[in-house]
Design an enzyme around this catalytic site. Structure first.
Site, PDB file in Angstrom:
ATOM      1  N   HIS A   1      11.051  11.715 -28.430  1.00  0.00           N
ATOM      2  CA  HIS A   1      10.152  13.186 -27.405  1.00  0.00           C
ATOM      3  C   HIS A   1      10.731  14.222 -27.803  1.00  0.00           C
ATOM      4  O   HIS A   1       9.915  15.039 -28.614  1.00  0.00           O
ATOM      5  CB  HIS A   1       9.880  12.578 -26.151  1.00  0.00           C
TER       6      HIS A   1
ATOM      7  N   GLU B   1      13.092  20.205 -23.485  1.00  0.00           N
ATOM      8  CA  GLU B   1      11.826  20.597 -22.158  1.00  0.00           C
ATOM      9  C   GLU B   1      12.276  21.726 -22.005  1.00  0.00           C
ATOM     10  O   GLU B   1      12.043  22.409 -21.373  1.00  0.00           O
ATOM     11  CB  GLU B   1      12.016  19.335 -21.723  1.00  0.00           C
TER      12      GLU B   1
ATOM     13  N   LYS C   1       4.135  12.653 -10.716  1.00  0.00           N
ATOM     14  CA  LYS C   1       3.316  11.782 -11.535  1.00  0.00           C
ATOM     15  C   LYS C   1       4.419  10.321 -12.112  1.00  0.00           C
ATOM     16  O   LYS C   1       5.025  10.425 -12.696  1.00  0.00           O
ATOM     17  CB  LYS C   1       2.972  12.179 -13.033  1.00  0.00           C
TER      18      LYS C   1
ATOM     19  N   ARG D   1       0.827  -1.350   0.154  1.00  0.00           N
ATOM     20  CA  ARG D   1      -0.255  -0.022   0.016  1.00  0.00           C
ATOM     21  C   ARG D   1       0.911   1.756  -0.460  1.00  0.00           C
ATOM     22  O   ARG D   1       0.426   1.875   0.885  1.00  0.00           O
ATOM     23  CB  ARG D   1      -0.875   0.003   1.423  1.00  0.00           C
TER      24      ARG D   1
ATOM     25  N   HIS E   1       3.255  20.018 -27.205  1.00  0.00           N
ATOM     26  CA  HIS E   1       2.975  18.642 -26.703  1.00  0.00           C
ATOM     27  C   HIS E   1       2.216  18.059 -27.228  1.00  0.00           C
ATOM     28  O   HIS E   1       1.941  16.862 -27.933  1.00  0.00           O
ATOM     29  CB  HIS E   1       3.295  18.322 -25.203  1.00  0.00           C
TER      30      HIS E   1
ATOM     31  N   LYS F   1       9.413  24.083 -12.729  1.00  0.00           N
ATOM     32  CA  LYS F   1       8.248  22.805 -12.022  1.00  0.00           C
ATOM     33  C   LYS F   1       7.530  23.440 -10.984  1.00  0.00           C
ATOM     34  O   LYS F   1       6.962  22.797 -11.216  1.00  0.00           O
ATOM     35  CB  LYS F   1       8.693  21.382 -12.445  1.00  0.00           C
TER      36      LYS F   1
ATOM     37  N   GLU G   1      -2.620  19.106 -12.061  1.00  0.00           N
ATOM     38  CA  GLU G   1      -3.334  19.328 -13.643  1.00  0.00           C
ATOM     39  C   GLU G   1      -4.890  19.479 -14.078  1.00  0.00           C
ATOM     40  O   GLU G   1      -5.021  18.931 -14.597  1.00  0.00           O
ATOM     41  CB  GLU G   1      -2.874  17.756 -15.074  1.00  0.00           C
TER      42      GLU G   1
ATOM     43  N   HIS H   1       2.527  15.286 -29.582  1.00  0.00           N
ATOM     44  CA  HIS H   1       2.157  14.290 -29.246  1.00  0.00           C
ATOM     45  C   HIS H   1       1.986  13.496 -30.247  1.00  0.00           C
ATOM     46  O   HIS H   1       2.139  11.902 -30.610  1.00  0.00           O
ATOM     47  CB  HIS H   1       0.916  13.811 -28.310  1.00  0.00           C
TER      48      HIS H   1
ATOM     49  N   ARG I   1      -1.763  22.879 -14.693  1.00  0.00           N
ATOM     50  CA  ARG I   1       0.234  23.078 -14.921  1.00  0.00           C
ATOM     51  C   ARG I   1      -0.190  22.553 -16.292  1.00  0.00           C
ATOM     52  O   ARG I   1       1.049  21.963 -16.998  1.00  0.00           O
ATOM     53  CB  ARG I   1      -0.242  21.446 -14.038  1.00  0.00           C
TER      54      ARG I   1
ATOM     55  N   ASN J   1       2.285  21.702 -21.186  1.00  0.00           N
ATOM     56  CA  ASN J   1       2.191  21.343 -22.656  1.00  0.00           C
ATOM     57  C   ASN J   1       2.693  21.474 -23.680  1.00  0.00           C
ATOM     58  O   ASN J   1       1.956  20.968 -24.916  1.00  0.00           O
ATOM     59  CB  ASN J   1       0.537  20.500 -22.917  1.00  0.00           C
TER      60      ASN J   1
HETATM   61  P1  NAD Z   1      14.720   6.683 -20.362  1.00  0.00           P
HETATM   62  O1  NAD Z   1      14.161   7.121 -19.335  1.00  0.00           O
HETATM   63  O2  NAD Z   1      14.129   5.891 -21.123  1.00  0.00           O
HETATM   64  O3  NAD Z   1      16.384   7.327 -20.615  1.00  0.00           O
HETATM   65  C1  NAD Z   1      16.939   7.518 -22.055  1.00  0.00           C
HETATM   66  C2  NAD Z   1      18.745   6.323 -22.015  1.00  0.00           C
HETATM   67  O4  NAD Z   1      19.048   7.288 -21.640  1.00  0.00           O
HETATM   68  C3  NAD Z   1      17.764   5.483 -21.676  1.00  0.00           C
HETATM   69  O5  NAD Z   1      19.111   4.328 -22.779  1.00  0.00           O
HETATM   70  C4  NAD Z   1      18.516   5.051 -20.567  1.00  0.00           C
HETATM   71  O6  NAD Z   1      19.049   3.471 -19.990  1.00  0.00           O
HETATM   72  C5  NAD Z   1      18.912   6.376 -20.871  1.00  0.00           C
HETATM   73  N1  NAD Z   1      20.821   6.655 -19.806  1.00  0.00           N
HETATM   74  C6  NAD Z   1      20.065   7.980 -18.942  1.00  0.00           C
HETATM   75  N2  NAD Z   1      20.350   7.776 -17.609  1.00  0.00           N
HETATM   76  C7  NAD Z   1      22.172   8.203 -18.356  1.00  0.00           C
HETATM   77  C8  NAD Z   1      23.634   8.336 -18.186  1.00  0.00           C
HETATM   78  N3  NAD Z   1      23.362   9.102 -16.851  1.00  0.00           N
HETATM   79  N4  NAD Z   1      24.100   7.861 -19.267  1.00  0.00           N
HETATM   80  C9  NAD Z   1      24.043   6.882 -20.064  1.00  0.00           C
HETATM   81  N5  NAD Z   1      22.667   6.675 -20.125  1.00  0.00           N
HETATM   82  C10 NAD Z   1      21.740   7.409 -19.865  1.00  0.00           C
HETATM   83  O7  NAD Z   1      14.041   8.221 -21.244  1.00  0.00           O
HETATM   84  P2  NAD Z   1      13.697   9.670 -20.420  1.00  0.00           P
HETATM   85  O8  NAD Z   1      14.168  11.037 -22.140  1.00  0.00           O
HETATM   86  O9  NAD Z   1      14.978  10.115 -19.646  1.00  0.00           O
HETATM   87  O10 NAD Z   1      12.523   9.900 -20.008  1.00  0.00           O
HETATM   88  C11 NAD Z   1      11.510   9.570 -21.549  1.00  0.00           C
HETATM   89  C12 NAD Z   1      10.228   9.009 -19.608  1.00  0.00           C
HETATM   90  O11 NAD Z   1      10.134  10.062 -18.582  1.00  0.00           O
HETATM   91  C13 NAD Z   1       8.910   8.350 -20.961  1.00  0.00           C
HETATM   92  O12 NAD Z   1       8.581   7.182 -20.427  1.00  0.00           O
HETATM   93  C14 NAD Z   1       8.217   9.889 -20.320  1.00  0.00           C
HETATM   94  O13 NAD Z   1       6.203   9.353 -20.037  1.00  0.00           O
HETATM   95  C15 NAD Z   1       7.899   9.800 -18.653  1.00  0.00           C
HETATM   96  N6  NAD Z   1       7.897  10.922 -18.377  1.00  0.00           N
HETATM   97  C16 NAD Z   1       7.565  11.261 -17.546  1.00  0.00           C
HETATM   98  C17 NAD Z   1       6.873  12.467 -16.645  1.00  0.00           C
HETATM   99  C18 NAD Z   1       6.463  12.593 -15.241  1.00  0.00           C
HETATM  100  O14 NAD Z   1       5.903  14.172 -15.550  1.00  0.00           O
HETATM  101  N7  NAD Z   1       6.303  11.786 -15.112  1.00  0.00           N
HETATM  102  C19 NAD Z   1       7.419  13.763 -17.504  1.00  0.00           C
HETATM  103  C20 NAD Z   1       7.944  13.632 -18.498  1.00  0.00           C
HETATM  104  C21 NAD Z   1       8.335  12.651 -19.519  1.00  0.00           C
HETATM  105 ZN    ZN Z   2       7.792  16.037 -22.912  1.00  0.00          ZN
END
Ligand code: NAD
Ligand code: ZN
Length: 361
Positions: free
Chosen positions: A267, A188, A146, A124, A251, A230, A240, A255, A244, A248
């Site tokens: 992305h 971003e 999130k 939980r 986006h 942020k 949101e 998207h 918030r 977007n």
């Molecule tokens: P990711 O986590 O897939 O990382 C991108 C790549 O970089 C991966 O291959 C990872 O292994 C590599 N990597 C990460 N850090 C590294 C480092 N220090 N050295 C070497 N390699 C490294 O992608 P991302 O772009 O970090 O995040 C995208 C994800 O985040 C998506 O799933 C998206 O939906 C989510 N997201 C969530 C929110 C939220 O508010 N929760 C907001 C934006 C995006």
């Molecule tokens: Zn984004």
């Protein structure tokens, strides 16, 4: 530690959480150990991050904390699923992770979303810490509470709002990030400047050279500024309801373009294209000056990101895809647009026909 920010939302003050900025991995790890005082740490990471940081994680964290463990998942968005959540749960339960367990997401946004969602329902809800390693995760996904996994019908369809206990940001981790992933995060960063902070935007204009070379001092400034922005947004509207949605910007079109490319566009690339298209919409609606649109497009290009809608994607297809995203075919959807550099505005309702005309080159 170099500095700290605290996220406080109005809902409940006792659930505020700190973002702690460090100039070395070593000091961030020491800070994490100190804050978790003897509790077992269960680190979730992906294979790429693990292959770079396995020794540091072992020497600076695991060997210092008996009863801790590490679980390595495949890298990439394909792992952000219910199936992998289940596997992590099976592992945590086999490790006898109890109420005092602390789940630590050590990775990019994928690992953060997956591990955070898993921690939120184990027993939980157990304590969860974000240790973001990608630029996108440091400036965006690790802050804001999130967490989610994807479903074949769409991204992030299964999840919830669940606050971390803390976020540890170690800037030097960004030095090993592959270049395309770094640019992904910069999209971003540009977005934050465009919607909320004219002086950040100017800094990005002025300092593209050192920022592209990942100058650490500059990155520390930029990452902290984005987290502050942020913080302002999620403190005002964590769930949101309206404000918030300012995040977007770029986006809605982004998207759709990402989806239509079958995710061959990253992305950040899709968001860059989306920001350029939504700036064009803003100009055509008389909200934004053509000069400010030009500044944004020039800045995006300076960072090696795309600005044009892919030729194979007709505006009609793009707008149809935005509607599918919102499950509201035929209805108007709300765009976040720009009034000036540093001034985004939410809630511009635009119907599909008009949107198609407004994004056309
Ligand atoms: P990711 O986590 O897939 O990382 C991108 C790549 O970089 C991966 O291959 C990872 O292994 C590599 N990597 C990460 N850090 C590294 C480092 N220090 N050295 C070497 N390699 C490294 O992608 P991302 O772009 O970090 O995040 C995208 C994800 O985040 C998506 O799933 C998206 O939906 C989510 N997201 C969530 C929110 C939220 O508010 N929760 C907001 C934006 C995006
Ligand atoms: Zn984004």
């Amino acid at each position: 530690m170099t500095s700290k920010l605290t996220i406080r939302t109005s809902e409940s003050a006792d659930q505020s959480y700190p973002i702690r900025f460090h100039s070395t991995f070593r000091s961030a790890a020491a800070d994490l150990l100190k804050a978790t005082r003897g509790r077992p740490l269960f680190i979730i990471t992906d294979r790429n991050v693990h292959s770079v940081y396995r020794n540091e994680i072992r020497n600076r964290i695991l060997s210092e904390r008996p009863g801790s463990g590490i679980f390595v998942v495949p890298a990439g968005e394909k792992t952000k699923t219910r199936r992998w959540k289940e596997r992590i749960e099976d592992w945590l339960l086999a490790q006898r992770a109890g109420r005092d367990a602390v789940v630590v997401a050590f990775g990019g946004g994928m690992v953060g979303d997956l591990a955070g969602f898993t921690a939120a329902t184990l027993n939980r809800g157990v304590s969860f810490i974000q240790f973001p390693t990608s630029l996108l995760a440091q400036v965006d996904s690790s802050v804001g509470a999130k967490v989610a996994v994807d479903h074949p019908l769409g991204k992030n369809l299964i999840g919830l709002f669940s606050r971390p206990a803390a976020v540890y940001i170690a800037i030097p981790l960004l030095s090993t990030l592959p270049e395309p992933e770094y640019l992904n995060g910069l999209a971003e960063v540009i977005k934050y400047g465009a919607i909320l902070d004219r002086s950040l935007f100017r800094l990005l204009e002025k300092s593209s050279g050192p920022l592209l070379r990942r100058n650490r001092d500059l990155l520390a400034t930029v990452v902290r500024r984005c987290c502050t922005l942020k913080k302002t947004v999620v403190e005002a509207d964590e769930r949101e309801h309206d404000f918030r949605r300012i995040l977007n910007f770029g986006h809605t079109i982004g998207h759709a373009v990402e989806l239509l490319s079958d995710y061959s566009l990253r992305h950040g690339e899709a968001v860059a294209i989306g920001m350029a298209a939504e700036a064009r919409m803003s100009v055509r609606l008389g909200l934004l000056s053509p000069g400010d649109e030009e500044r944004l497009v020039t800045l995006i290009m300076k960072y090696g990101l795309p600005v044009s809608l892919p030729r194979r994607m007709h505006p009609h297809r793009i707008i149809t895809a935005t509607l599918r995203d919102k499950k509201s075919a035929g209805e108007k959807i709300a765009y976040t647009l720009l009034r000036a550099i540093g001034e985004g505005r939410t809630g511009h309702l635009i119907g599909p026909g008009e949107a198609e005309r407004l994004i056309s080159p």
